[in-house]
Design a protein around this motif. Structure first.
Motif, PDB file in Angstrom:
ATOM      1  N   PRO A 235       0.916  -1.089  -0.027  1.00 53.59           N
ATOM      2  CA  PRO A 235      -0.240   0.062  -0.005  1.00 53.59           C
ATOM      3  C   PRO A 235       0.809   1.250  -0.079  1.00 53.59           C
ATOM      4  O   PRO A 235       0.445   2.319  -0.557  1.00 53.59           O
ATOM      5  N   ASN A 236       1.996   1.297   0.469  1.00 44.12           N
ATOM      6  CA  ASN A 236       2.903   2.288   0.472  1.00 44.12           C
ATOM      7  C   ASN A 236       3.979   2.518  -0.388  1.00 44.12           C
ATOM      8  O   ASN A 236       5.028   3.266  -0.262  1.00 44.12           O
ATOM      9  N   ASP A 237       3.919   1.437  -1.417  1.00 41.81           N
ATOM     10  CA  ASP A 237       4.991   1.724  -2.437  1.00 41.81           C
ATOM     11  C   ASP A 237       4.847   2.846  -3.164  1.00 41.81           C
ATOM     12  O   ASP A 237       3.931   3.164  -3.956  1.00 41.81           O
ATOM     13  N   VAL A 238       6.087   3.474  -3.155  1.00 37.48           N
ATOM     14  CA  VAL A 238       6.045   4.895  -3.889  1.00 37.48           C
ATOM     15  C   VAL A 238       5.870   4.910  -5.435  1.00 37.48           C
ATOM     16  O   VAL A 238       5.096   5.554  -5.978  1.00 37.48           O
ATOM     17  N   ASP A 239       6.479   3.832  -6.166  1.00 36.38           N
ATOM     18  CA  ASP A 239       6.321   3.703  -7.488  1.00 36.38           C
ATOM     19  C   ASP A 239       4.868   3.150  -7.797  1.00 36.38           C
ATOM     20  O   ASP A 239       4.377   4.042  -8.870  1.00 36.38           O
ATOM     21  N   ALA A 240       4.222   2.478  -6.966  1.00 32.06           N
ATOM     22  CA  ALA A 240       2.893   2.005  -7.381  1.00 32.06           C
ATOM     23  C   ALA A 240       1.951   3.306  -7.359  1.00 32.06           C
ATOM     24  O   ALA A 240       1.136   3.448  -7.944  1.00 32.06           O
TER      25      ALA A 240
ATOM     26  N   VAL B 289       4.527  11.298  -1.712  1.00 28.76           N
ATOM     27  CA  VAL B 289       5.390  12.287  -1.058  1.00 28.76           C
ATOM     28  C   VAL B 289       5.286  12.038   0.371  1.00 28.76           C
ATOM     29  O   VAL B 289       6.313  12.112   0.990  1.00 28.76           O
ATOM     30  N   ALA B 290       4.186  11.425   1.081  1.00 26.46           N
ATOM     31  CA  ALA B 290       4.488  11.185   2.542  1.00 26.46           C
ATOM     32  C   ALA B 290       5.161   9.844   2.658  1.00 26.46           C
ATOM     33  O   ALA B 290       5.920   9.839   3.604  1.00 26.46           O
TER      34      ALA B 290
ATOM     35  N   ALA C 261       9.182  13.658  -8.838  1.00 27.28           N
ATOM     36  CA  ALA C 261       8.117  13.597  -9.983  1.00 27.28           C
ATOM     37  C   ALA C 261       6.803  13.673  -9.280  1.00 27.28           C
ATOM     38  O   ALA C 261       5.796  14.480  -9.931  1.00 27.28           O
ATOM     39  N   SER C 262       6.540  13.291  -8.012  1.00 28.59           N
ATOM     40  CA  SER C 262       5.402  13.138  -7.610  1.00 28.59           C
ATOM     41  C   SER C 262       4.961  14.874  -6.902  1.00 28.59           C
ATOM     42  O   SER C 262       3.871  15.296  -7.191  1.00 28.59           O
ATOM     43  N   LYS C 263       5.972  15.457  -6.602  1.00 27.92           N
ATOM     44  CA  LYS C 263       5.803  16.705  -6.260  1.00 27.92           C
ATOM     45  C   LYS C 263       5.304  17.602  -7.501  1.00 27.92           C
ATOM     46  O   LYS C 263       4.557  18.373  -7.485  1.00 27.92           O
TER      47      LYS C 263
END
Length: 428
Positions: free
Chosen positions: A173-178, A203-204, A211-213
């Motif tokens: 659930p917390n995988d950044v790429d996913a 970002v969290a 890229a997310s920001k």
């Protein structure tokens, strides 16, 4: 007075989609003989050290005879200039007299022959038994769903891609790429609220995820939350000051807010990272023009057009800048270039029609305005300008008709046009 279009301030945002950005690099230099010698020596010494650091004194097939042979051959290289000069002087016997050279060459050849049976293996990869087996992606695994989602995304099947990514997220659930990839798929579907939610989760999980920001800032801007967008884009720029995307997107927002000093600053920063980004040059020129610096604006537009000869906005902007400095010929030329690239360029057609009308070519201007009015019937400017042309031609009835149509489409023109409509219609 005719209504013209100003330099184009609209630009598509750059969304980070995971593609690799290839940077401009300096051309490689030719290495001198001395450089080759030093590099080769370093490689051989490193190999020797590695041999003695491994358990079996063998480093992927590099044996002692090859090491010794290599060192001797390097000695030959170090004497290459002397041998070459002697050959050039056509004095072959001087070489023969250099017995040390002959001994070195003979010994090198001998060592080569000794190790000939194993030479083909000397630089081979480790034996198959030593190679790690290729990782197999098991169906139902996190990696399986990520790969499937990426394949579907590349085919623009965004709904199916999201379904696969969501399966991956159930496992991690917390995988950044996913999180990022799922957000990107939603952003391509124009579902910015959902995309933003996923980017913020990414970002969290990883506060330095550039890229997310960046994409969170773009999503916020598309949602009309420009001030919040600026915060995320500024954070992205601070994380990766050597990349251009955040600066470019910041420049779009600053231009829309008419913050021209800020636009100039971020454009220059972006161009230091990517000097040949044509749209950054577009935005920089626009900011210069709006601060009264037409000369610098023209330079920027010329640069953008040179970088990308298919950039219709560069030619349109260049035409407006030339028109502002009364260079009618250059303005006409560049409006026409913009239309060659994109015959449906509404603003270029509008401004070109006005220049034709001002030059007394009323029939040509009228035909051009009717054409673009048909193509974009909701835009009030074509009706407004046609009303002026009909008034110039003395056709009051048609002028009133076009003015009224303009007010219907844009009520902000009422204060200006209503009194004129009353005058032309005789109070009716």
């Amino acid at each position: 007075m005719f209504l013209k279009s100003s330099a184009d301030e609209t630009a598509e945002p750059i969304i980070m989609n995971g593609s690799i950005i290839i940077r401009i690099m300096n051309a490689p230099r030719l290495l001198s003989r001395k450089s080759v010698l030093m590099i080769s020596m370093e490689l051989y010494l490193a190999s020797i050290i590695n041999c003695f650091m491994t358990d079996n004194y063998i480093f992927y097939g590099l044996r002692c005879q090859e090491i010794i042979c290599g060192l001797i051959l390097l000695t030959i290289v170090s004497r290459f200039d002397k041998i070459k000069r002697q050959i050039n002087q056509s004095d072959f016997f001087k070489i023969m007299e250099g017995r040390l050279n002959i001994k070195i060459i003979f010994l090198a050849v001998l060592l080569f022959m000794i190790s000939a049976n194993d030479w083909s293996n000397s630089f081979a990869a480790p034996p198959e038994a030593d190679k790690p087996a290729a990782a197999e992606i098991k169906p139902g695994s996190f990696e399986f769903y990520m790969k499937s989602g990426l394949d579907l995304f590349s085919k623009e099947k965004y709904n199916e891609s999201i379904a696969e990514y969501e399966k991956a997220l159930k496992l991690r659930p917390n995988d950044v790429d996913a999180l990022y990839n799922t957000g990107l798929a939603f952003q391509y579907k124009k579902e910015n609220a959902r995309a933003l939610e996923l980017y913020l989760k990414a970002v969290a999980a990883e506060p330095r995820h550039y890229a997310s920001k960046l994409n969170a800032g773009i999503a916020l801007d598309d949602m009309g939350r420009a001030d919040e967008a600026l915060l995320y884009l500024q954070q992205a720029a601070a994380l990766e000051p050597g990349r251009f995307e955040a600066y470019y997107n910041l420049s779009n927002i600053y231009l829309a807010q008419k913050k021209y000093a800020e636009t100039i600053d971020v454009c220059k920063r972006g161009l230091s990272a990517h000097p040949v980004h044509d749209r950054l040059h577009n935005n920089l020129g626009n900011a210069y023009f709006n601060t009264g610096n037409a000369a610098e604006a023209i330079k920027c537009a010329l640069t953008a057009a040179a970088i990308n000869p298919k950039n219709e906005t560069a030619f349109f902007n260049l035409a407006t800048y030339y028109e502002s400095v009364k260079d009618v010929k250059s303005a006409l030329e560049n409006y026409n270039k913009a239309l060659e690239i994109n015959p449906a360029h509404y603003d270029a057609s509008l401004n070109l029609a006005i220049m034709e009308a001002e030059a007394g070519k009323l029939a040509i201007a009228e035909a051009r305005l009717i054409k673009i009015r048909t193509a974009k019937p909701s835009d009030a400017r074509a009706y407004y300008n046609l009303g002026i042309i009909y008034d110039m031609k003395g056709d009051k009835a048609l002028a009133v008709k076009e003015f009224r149509a303009a007010v219907e489409r844009d009520p902000s023109y009422a204060a200006e046009l209503d009194p004129y409509i009353q005058k032309l219609s005789g109070g009716r």
